[in-house]
Design a protein around this motif. Structure first.
Motif, short mmCIF file in Angstrom:
data_model
loop_
_atom_site.label_atom_id
_atom_site.label_comp_id
_atom_site.label_asym_id
_atom_site.label_seq_id
_atom_site.Cartn_x
_atom_site.Cartn_y
_atom_site.Cartn_z
N LEU A 312 0.18 -1.38 -0.13
CA LEU A 312 0.20 0.05 0.40
C LEU A 312 0.77 1.13 -0.14
O LEU A 312 1.13 2.31 -1.06
N THR A 313 1.82 1.20 0.78
CA THR A 313 2.79 2.71 0.84
C THR A 313 3.66 3.02 -0.22
O THR A 313 3.57 3.89 -0.99
N ALA A 314 3.87 1.68 -1.08
CA ALA A 314 4.98 1.83 -1.72
C ALA A 314 4.24 2.07 -3.36
O ALA A 314 4.74 2.78 -4.13
N SER A 315 2.99 1.45 -3.64
CA SER A 315 2.05 2.09 -3.97
C SER A 315 1.46 3.23 -4.18
O SER A 315 1.88 4.20 -5.40
N LEU A 316 1.31 4.01 -2.93
CA LEU A 316 1.25 5.05 -3.39
C LEU A 316 2.16 6.05 -3.12
O LEU A 316 2.43 7.16 -3.64
N GLY A 317 3.47 5.51 -2.39
CA GLY A 317 4.62 6.74 -3.13
C GLY A 317 5.13 6.39 -4.25
O GLY A 317 5.51 7.12 -4.72
N VAL A 318 4.84 6.24 -5.35
CA VAL A 318 4.84 6.67 -7.03
C VAL A 318 4.77 7.20 -7.49
O VAL A 318 4.92 7.83 -8.25
N SER A 319 2.72 7.92 -7.12
CA SER A 319 2.28 8.84 -7.28
C SER A 319 2.39 10.07 -6.27
O SER A 319 1.35 10.66 -6.89
N ILE A 320 2.55 10.16 -5.11
CA ILE A 320 2.37 10.44 -4.33
C ILE A 320 3.41 11.09 -3.32
O ILE A 320 4.59 10.28 -3.05
N GLY A 321 3.40 12.43 -2.84
CA GLY A 321 4.25 13.17 -2.65
C GLY A 321 6.40 12.74 -3.28
O GLY A 321 7.08 12.72 -2.27
N GLN A 322 6.74 12.44 -3.99
CA GLN A 322 7.71 11.47 -4.90
C GLN A 322 9.38 13.02 -4.00
O GLN A 322 9.13 14.72 -4.53
N ASN A 323 10.09 12.64 -3.42
CA ASN A 323 10.44 13.94 -3.49
C ASN A 323 11.56 14.40 -4.33
O ASN A 323 11.80 15.37 -3.70
N GLY A 324 11.83 13.90 -5.05
CA GLY A 324 12.83 14.08 -5.65
C GLY A 324 12.37 15.28 -7.06
O GLY A 324 12.58 15.99 -7.42
N CYS A 325 11.32 14.30 -7.82
CA CYS A 325 10.46 14.78 -8.88
C CYS A 325 9.43 15.73 -8.66
O CYS A 325 9.60 16.86 -9.69
#
Length: 444
Positions: A312-325
């Protein structure tokens, strides 16, 4: 590649294979870079084929992995309240670190004195800047982007098409899982049958993902060779200050991640060692979405995060809150473009910029071009010209590698933090130096 195959057959450590592939690719790519561009292009047709196939295999596994894993995580949960806590803490970590990253990116740009006023622009950069301005003019509002997370056609979303496909699949999986829990109250037999089928399918998908992950050294060698061989080093030197500012901000955010892990009682050095393979592939492939299967397996098998939280968290991280891009890069663009319109950075505007970037970071796709999209969104939201992104063509691949690795790190750190707080982390696995990927078919 033949050497990698021989070493793999001799059961050499997976991490050593990855590092060997990376070092060999840098040396080989630097050698190719010295030859005629036509000869390099002909060579990379075949060398790059391996990397392209590997990335496509990983992307092929992303949607099935997200859907099946999240559905299983929900239907195997004993409490719906626990699922809500996991989702809430995931968003807190992802958006919180995005706000910090935007602050770091803006501070780095100010500290290095970056400005778009002194950057020369060529024909290709001008053409790109013009196309970006046209794209910004036809781009929907932020509200539209959020609405599009809800798919009008779930089957189309399941094909992985569209900028918000990942979040759409997460939503569909959550609805299916919650529906199964509801069915249990009046048709327990059917719900149990569906649960058995989904758990069996999850085991199968995980095994397919593991088969693909074992090809990682070959993919890294191919991708990194292509990146180094095709790099425009003269263009990099022209924009060296921007490169240095970008990597200073990226390294500072890695330090923030380490400090966050330490605050949670997790050894940052252990994290660095276990995350190395996933971060190396993210660095070479420049796609956090394509790295997702590797990210999830690293979290579950090397770091002891439960499957539900990891997926769940890693999947959300693909499209939410990306620190770099979606955070550092847009913040640096804003600082650079302000002098060109006769404005200065004030504390109030800096705060507005950070808040805007944090909100806009929702729905930015973790694929190539995501950073440019995020930059356009933020600049448009703040009423600033967007053409600056076209000035940075020559160095985009070099910086994007670091940004993507940071994006993946953010997803893993957020998952670890969420698991730690919600009691879904097996710390003995995290601390175990022998915890490694397990190929369930071969037992290795």
């Amino acid at each position: 590649m033949a050497g990698l195959f021989i070493l793999q057959r001799k059961k050499v450590s997976f991490n050593i294979l990855v590092l060997g592939a990376l070092g060999g690719a840098i040396a080989f790519g630097a050698l190719l870079n010295r030859f005629d561009a036509g000869a390099v292009a002909q060579s990379m047709r075949w060398i790059g084929l391996v990397g392209e196939i590997y990335v496509r295999l990983l992307k092929m596994a992303v949607i099935p992995l997200i859907f099946v894993s999240i559905v299983c995580a929900i239907i195997n949960q004993k409490s719906g309240r626990q699922l809500g806590r996991v989702a809430a803490w995931s968003l807190v970590f992802l958006l919180g670190t995005a706000a910090v990253a935007a602050t770091v990116g803006g501070a780095a740009a100010i500290g290095f004195g970056l400005s778009a006023e002194g950057i020369a622009i060529g024909e290709s950069e001008a053409a790109t800047a013009h196309s970006l301005e046209e794209a910004a003019g036809g781009m929907g509002l932020l509200e539209r982007t959020i609405v599009e997370i809800i798919p009008s056609n779930p089957f189309y979303a399941m094909t992985g098409q569209g900028a918000n496909a990942t979040l759409s699949v997460v939503l569909i999986a959550c609805l299916v899982g919650i529906a199964v829990i509801g069915v249990r109250t009046y048709e327990p037999e059917q719900a149990e049958l569906f649960t058995e089928w989904m758990n069996a399918l999850n085991t199968l998908v995980v095994e397919i993902v593991m088969m693909i992950i074992m090809l990682t050294p070959y993919g890294i060698f191919s991708l990194m060779t292509g990146t180094v061989a095709g790099s425009d080093f003269s263009g990099i030197l022209k924009l060296l200050k921007f490169v240095l500012a970008s990597y200073s901000a990226i390294l500072a955010m890695f330090a923030v991640h380490a400090a966050l892990l330490a605050a949670l009682g997790l050894n940052p050095l252990t994290y660095c060692r276990k995350a190395l393979t996933a971060l190396t592939f993210a660095f070479t492939s420049r796609t956090s979405a394509g790295t997702l299967p590797l990210t999830v397996r690293t979290l579950t098998e090397k770091m002891g995060v439960s499957g539900g939280v990891a997926n769940l968290t890693a999947s959300l991280g693909v499209s939410i809150g990306q620190n770099g891009c979606a955070a550092i890069y847009p913040a640096m663009l804003v600082v650079m473009v302000l002098p060109t319109v006769g404005r200065t950075m004030t504390p109030g505007f800096f705060l507005v910029m950070v808040l805007t970037i944090t909100v806009v970071s929702i729905g930015i796709a973790g694929v190539g071009g995501g950073a440019t999209f995020a930059g356009i969104m933020v600049l448009s939201a703040l009423g600033l010209p967007v053409g600056i992104a076209g000035l940075l063509i020559a160095i985009e691949p070099l910086i994007d590698m670091g940004r993507t690795a940071l994006n993946v790190s953010d997803g893993m750190v957020s998952a670890l933090g969420t698991a730690r707080i919600t009691g879904n982390l097996r710390k003995e696995v995290y601390d175990d130096p022998r915890a490694e990927f397990v190929d369930q078919a071969s037992g290795h």
